[in-house]
Design a protein around this motif. Structure first.
Motif, PDB file in Angstrom:
ATOM      1  N   GLY A 114       5.567   2.949   1.056  1.00 39.06           N
ATOM      2  CA  GLY A 114       6.102   4.432   1.070  1.00 39.06           C
ATOM      3  C   GLY A 114       4.720   5.407   0.985  1.00 39.06           C
ATOM      4  N   SER A 115       4.967   6.567   1.039  1.00 38.78           N
ATOM      5  CA  SER A 115       4.012   7.567   0.960  1.00 38.78           C
ATOM      6  C   SER A 115       4.414   8.830  -0.050  1.00 38.78           C
ATOM      7  CB  SER A 115       3.808   8.284   2.461  1.00 38.78           C
ATOM      8  OG  SER A 115       5.135   9.104   2.872  1.00 38.78           O
ATOM      9  N   ALA A 116       3.360   9.725  -0.169  1.00 41.48           N
ATOM     10  CA  ALA A 116       3.470  10.737  -1.211  1.00 41.48           C
ATOM     11  C   ALA A 116       2.774  12.120  -0.597  1.00 41.48           C
ATOM     12  CB  ALA A 116       3.073  10.255  -2.474  1.00 41.48           C
ATOM     13  N   ALA A 117       3.268  13.327  -0.742  1.00 45.21           N
ATOM     14  CA  ALA A 117       2.395  14.430  -0.098  1.00 45.21           C
ATOM     15  C   ALA A 117       1.671  14.990  -1.271  1.00 45.21           C
ATOM     16  CB  ALA A 117       3.630  15.183   0.213  1.00 45.21           C
ATOM     17  N   ASP A 118       1.445  14.532  -2.406  1.00 48.74           N
ATOM     18  CA  ASP A 118       0.841  15.318  -3.379  1.00 48.74           C
ATOM     19  C   ASP A 118       0.664  14.339  -4.608  1.00 48.74           C
ATOM     20  OD1 ASP A 118       3.132  15.674  -5.469  1.00 48.74           O
ATOM     21  OD2 ASP A 118       3.269  17.374  -4.409  1.00 48.74           O
ATOM     22  N   GLY A 119      -0.291  14.721  -5.666  1.00 42.82           N
ATOM     23  CA  GLY A 119      -0.674  13.702  -6.881  1.00 42.82           C
ATOM     24  C   GLY A 119       0.805  13.491  -7.809  1.00 42.82           C
ATOM     25  N   GLU A 120       1.337  14.703  -7.879  1.00 45.54           N
ATOM     26  CA  GLU A 120       2.581  14.363  -8.674  1.00 45.54           C
ATOM     27  C   GLU A 120       3.578  13.322  -8.179  1.00 45.54           C
ATOM     28  OE1 GLU A 120       5.921  17.433 -10.331  1.00 45.54           O
ATOM     29  OE2 GLU A 120       3.765  17.984 -10.608  1.00 45.54           O
ATOM     30  N   ASP A 136      -4.166  17.274  -8.019  1.00 42.95           N
ATOM     31  CA  ASP A 136      -4.975  16.804  -6.995  1.00 42.95           C
ATOM     32  C   ASP A 136      -5.228  15.091  -6.856  1.00 42.95           C
ATOM     33  OD1 ASP A 136      -6.842  16.109  -9.166  1.00 42.95           O
ATOM     34  OD2 ASP A 136      -8.090  17.990  -8.565  1.00 42.95           O
ATOM     35  N   GLY A 137      -6.095  14.533  -6.280  1.00 39.02           N
ATOM     36  CA  GLY A 137      -6.055  13.087  -6.239  1.00 39.02           C
ATOM     37  C   GLY A 137      -6.899  12.608  -7.355  1.00 39.02           C
ATOM     38  N   VAL A 138      -7.752  13.363  -7.738  1.00 33.40           N
ATOM     39  CA  VAL A 138      -8.631  12.849  -8.964  1.00 33.40           C
ATOM     40  C   VAL A 138      -7.806  12.653 -10.105  1.00 33.40           C
ATOM     41  CG1 VAL A 138     -10.449  13.390 -10.643  1.00 33.40           C
ATOM     42  CG2 VAL A 138     -10.951  13.819  -8.094  1.00 33.40           C
ATOM     43  N   GLU A 139      -7.117  13.771 -10.444  1.00 38.14           N
ATOM     44  CA  GLU A 139      -6.166  13.780 -11.648  1.00 38.14           C
ATOM     45  C   GLU A 139      -4.905  12.602 -11.338  1.00 38.14           C
ATOM     46  OE1 GLU A 139      -4.138  14.219 -15.198  1.00 38.14           O
ATOM     47  OE2 GLU A 139      -6.047  14.684 -14.550  1.00 38.14           O
ATOM     48  N   ALA A 140      -4.538  12.270 -10.185  1.00 35.99           N
ATOM     49  CA  ALA A 140      -3.375  11.493  -9.847  1.00 35.99           C
ATOM     50  C   ALA A 140      -4.090  10.040 -10.221  1.00 35.99           C
ATOM     51  CB  ALA A 140      -3.200  11.435  -8.331  1.00 35.99           C
ATOM     52  N   THR A 141      -5.268   9.888  -9.573  1.00 35.65           N
ATOM     53  CA  THR A 141      -6.021   8.532  -9.951  1.00 35.65           C
ATOM     54  C   THR A 141      -6.068   8.217 -11.347  1.00 35.65           C
ATOM     55  OG1 THR A 141      -7.312   8.631  -7.998  1.00 35.65           O
ATOM     56  CG2 THR A 141      -8.231   7.184  -9.504  1.00 35.65           C
ATOM     57  N   ARG A 142      -6.329   9.338 -12.314  1.00 35.67           N
ATOM     58  CA  ARG A 142      -6.430   9.030 -13.616  1.00 35.67           C
ATOM     59  C   ARG A 142      -5.186   8.824 -14.293  1.00 35.67           C
ATOM     60  NH1 ARG A 142      -8.530  13.716 -14.455  1.00 35.67           N
ATOM     61  NH2 ARG A 142     -10.792  13.136 -14.137  1.00 35.67           N
ATOM     62  N   ARG A 143      -4.023   9.395 -13.797  1.00 40.06           N
ATOM     63  CA  ARG A 143      -2.681   9.152 -14.302  1.00 40.06           C
ATOM     64  C   ARG A 143      -2.264   7.622 -13.885  1.00 40.06           C
ATOM     65  NH1 ARG A 143       0.685  14.748 -13.615  1.00 40.06           N
ATOM     66  NH2 ARG A 143      -0.921  16.172 -14.400  1.00 40.06           N
ATOM     67  N   ILE A 144      -2.572   7.443 -12.808  1.00 42.20           N
ATOM     68  CA  ILE A 144      -2.123   6.109 -12.221  1.00 42.20           C
ATOM     69  C   ILE A 144      -2.894   4.938 -12.945  1.00 42.20           C
ATOM     70  CG2 ILE A 144      -2.114   4.558 -10.142  1.00 42.20           C
ATOM     71  CD1 ILE A 144      -1.380   7.032  -8.742  1.00 42.20           C
ATOM     72  N   LYS A 145      -3.944   5.166 -13.074  1.00 39.79           N
ATOM     73  CA  LYS A 145      -4.917   4.125 -13.735  1.00 39.79           C
ATOM     74  C   LYS A 145      -4.563   3.861 -15.415  1.00 39.79           C
ATOM     75  CE  LYS A 145      -7.497   1.744 -12.025  1.00 39.79           C
ATOM     76  NZ  LYS A 145      -7.257   0.466 -11.422  1.00 39.79           N
ATOM     77  N   ALA A 146      -3.972   5.135 -15.846  1.00 35.13           N
ATOM     78  CA  ALA A 146      -3.805   4.946 -17.236  1.00 35.13           C
ATOM     79  C   ALA A 146      -2.486   4.175 -17.400  1.00 35.13           C
ATOM     80  CB  ALA A 146      -3.673   6.537 -17.912  1.00 35.13           C
ATOM     81  N   ALA A 147      -1.452   4.373 -16.484  1.00 35.61           N
ATOM     82  CA  ALA A 147      -0.202   3.781 -16.719  1.00 35.61           C
ATOM     83  C   ALA A 147      -0.117   2.705 -16.278  1.00 35.61           C
ATOM     84  CB  ALA A 147       0.804   4.781 -16.117  1.00 35.61           C
ATOM     85  N   ALA A 166       2.739  10.869  -6.136  1.00 39.22           N
ATOM     86  CA  ALA A 166       2.000   9.802  -6.092  1.00 39.22           C
ATOM     87  C   ALA A 166       2.303   8.937  -7.503  1.00 39.22           C
ATOM     88  CB  ALA A 166       0.505  10.094  -5.764  1.00 39.22           C
ATOM     89  N   VAL A 167       2.091   9.799  -8.507  1.00 35.30           N
ATOM     90  CA  VAL A 167       2.315   9.122  -9.786  1.00 35.30           C
ATOM     91  C   VAL A 167       3.741   8.462  -9.907  1.00 35.30           C
ATOM     92  CG1 VAL A 167       2.288   9.373 -12.252  1.00 35.30           C
ATOM     93  CG2 VAL A 167       0.631  10.390 -10.885  1.00 35.30           C
ATOM     94  N   ALA A 168       4.848   9.238  -9.507  1.00 32.35           N
ATOM     95  CA  ALA A 168       6.130   9.064  -9.637  1.00 32.35           C
ATOM     96  C   ALA A 168       6.345   7.855  -8.590  1.00 32.35           C
ATOM     97  CB  ALA A 168       7.075  10.342  -9.040  1.00 32.35           C
ATOM     98  N   ARG A 169       5.907   7.803  -7.453  1.00 28.14           N
ATOM     99  CA  ARG A 169       6.121   6.771  -6.330  1.00 28.14           C
ATOM    100  C   ARG A 169       5.437   5.438  -6.748  1.00 28.14           C
ATOM    101  NH1 ARG A 169       7.984   7.821  -0.816  1.00 28.14           N
ATOM    102  NH2 ARG A 169       9.797   6.441  -2.090  1.00 28.14           N
ATOM    103  N   VAL A 170       4.405   5.317  -7.541  1.00 28.51           N
ATOM    104  CA  VAL A 170       3.611   4.252  -7.864  1.00 28.51           C
ATOM    105  C   VAL A 170       4.451   3.533  -8.853  1.00 28.51           C
ATOM    106  CG1 VAL A 170       1.732   2.991  -9.422  1.00 28.51           C
ATOM    107  CG2 VAL A 170       1.326   4.980  -7.537  1.00 28.51           C
ATOM    108  N   VAL A 187       0.823  -1.059  -0.238  1.00 28.67           N
ATOM    109  CA  VAL A 187      -0.037   0.065  -0.071  1.00 28.67           C
ATOM    110  C   VAL A 187       0.862   1.306   0.093  1.00 28.67           C
ATOM    111  CG1 VAL A 187      -1.520   1.417   1.279  1.00 28.67           C
ATOM    112  CG2 VAL A 187      -1.840  -1.279   1.183  1.00 28.67           C
ATOM    113  N   LEU A 188       0.515   2.307  -0.917  1.00 31.27           N
ATOM    114  CA  LEU A 188       1.065   3.688  -0.818  1.00 31.27           C
ATOM    115  C   LEU A 188       0.064   4.435  -0.247  1.00 31.27           C
ATOM    116  CD1 LEU A 188       3.421   5.521  -1.881  1.00 31.27           C
ATOM    117  CD2 LEU A 188       2.098   5.932  -3.862  1.00 31.27           C
TER     118      LEU A 188
END
Length: 230
Positions: A35-41, A65-76, A43-47, A8-9
């Motif tokens: 691990g952890s992340a302090a913002d959506g950007e 934000d979390g919505v855009e980070a979710t979108r990017r993570i699910k795409a990649a 988060a994408v890198a840490r995933v 879990v991140l």
């Protein structure tokens, strides 16, 4: 032989909340915090770096934000599941997060058992929503309301709270104005004292308040001293 732990991140821009979640999750035998992340950007890198199986995602964060980070993570990384863990349970946030690909949605009132259940549920390919969120979705479907489309219209009709306060923050503010202690507020709203403190910190930051005396003045000035509870 014990089952493999779920990697879990944790993503949250508030240091106190993030560190609290890390401590809580470290106590859960079925979860391995990678691990952890302090913002959506971040988060994408840490995933990409840490390959978690589940991400606990805050929504309101700087930069991305979390919505855009979710979108990017699910795409990649479509195999990574997202559980939103946020203070906000308004229509717009719910629908935006689910459209972006989140499979779980909990408010920060959730305890360790609820979080663990959500992580296990989404890892197994199902969805898990906070009961209040689920009721809101059912109401939207029953009323024929397009998902998310009328959120802004509804907010305008009911009137936004000042300085971007959420409904829950408005409820906490109203109870502060009524002289309630943190413990009493927690009992009134069926949440933990830690959650009350988080709401107070958030509303103080948004409204530029230094102490409870200023909060009381602010509440009366904006007509929130008798705030609606629910």
């Amino acid at each position: 032989m014990s089952a493999a732990k779920t990697r879990v991140l944790v993503v949250d821009d508030q240091t106190v909340v993030r560190e609290g979640l890390l401590l809580l999750l470290d106590l859960l035998p079925e979860i391995e915090v990678v691990g952890s992340a302090a913002d959506g950007e971040q988060a994408v890198a840490r995933v990409a770096e840490l390959a978690p199986e589940v991400v606990l995602m805050d929504l309101r964060m700087p930069r991305v934000d979390g919505v855009e980070a979710t979108r990017r993570i699910k795409a990649a990384h479509p195999e990574v599941e997202i559980v939103v863990l946020t203070t906000y349970a308004d229509d717009e946030s719910i629908f935006a997060a689910l459209r972006a690909g989140a499979r779980g949605y909990l408010t920060k009132d959730a305890g360790g058992e609820q979080i663990a259940a959500a992580v296990e549920t989404v890892r197994n390919g199902s969805s898990l929503l906070d009961p209040a969120v689920q009721r809101r979705l059912v109401e939207a479907v029953a009323s024929g309301e397009p998902a998310g489309e009328r959120a802004g219209e509804k907010q305008r009709r009911h009137g936004d709270l000042p300085d971007g306060l959420t409904r829950r923050e408005g409820e906490v503010l109203a109870l502060i104005a009524q002289g309630r202690s943190n413990a009493e507020i927690a009992g009134d709203l069926f949440i933990t004292e830690a959650t009350v403190k988080t709401h107070i910190n958030n509303l103080f930051a948004k409204a530029g308040l230094r102490d409870r005396a200023q909060a009381v003045t602010y509440a009366f000035r904006h007509g929130l001293a008798g705030g609606e509870r629910g």
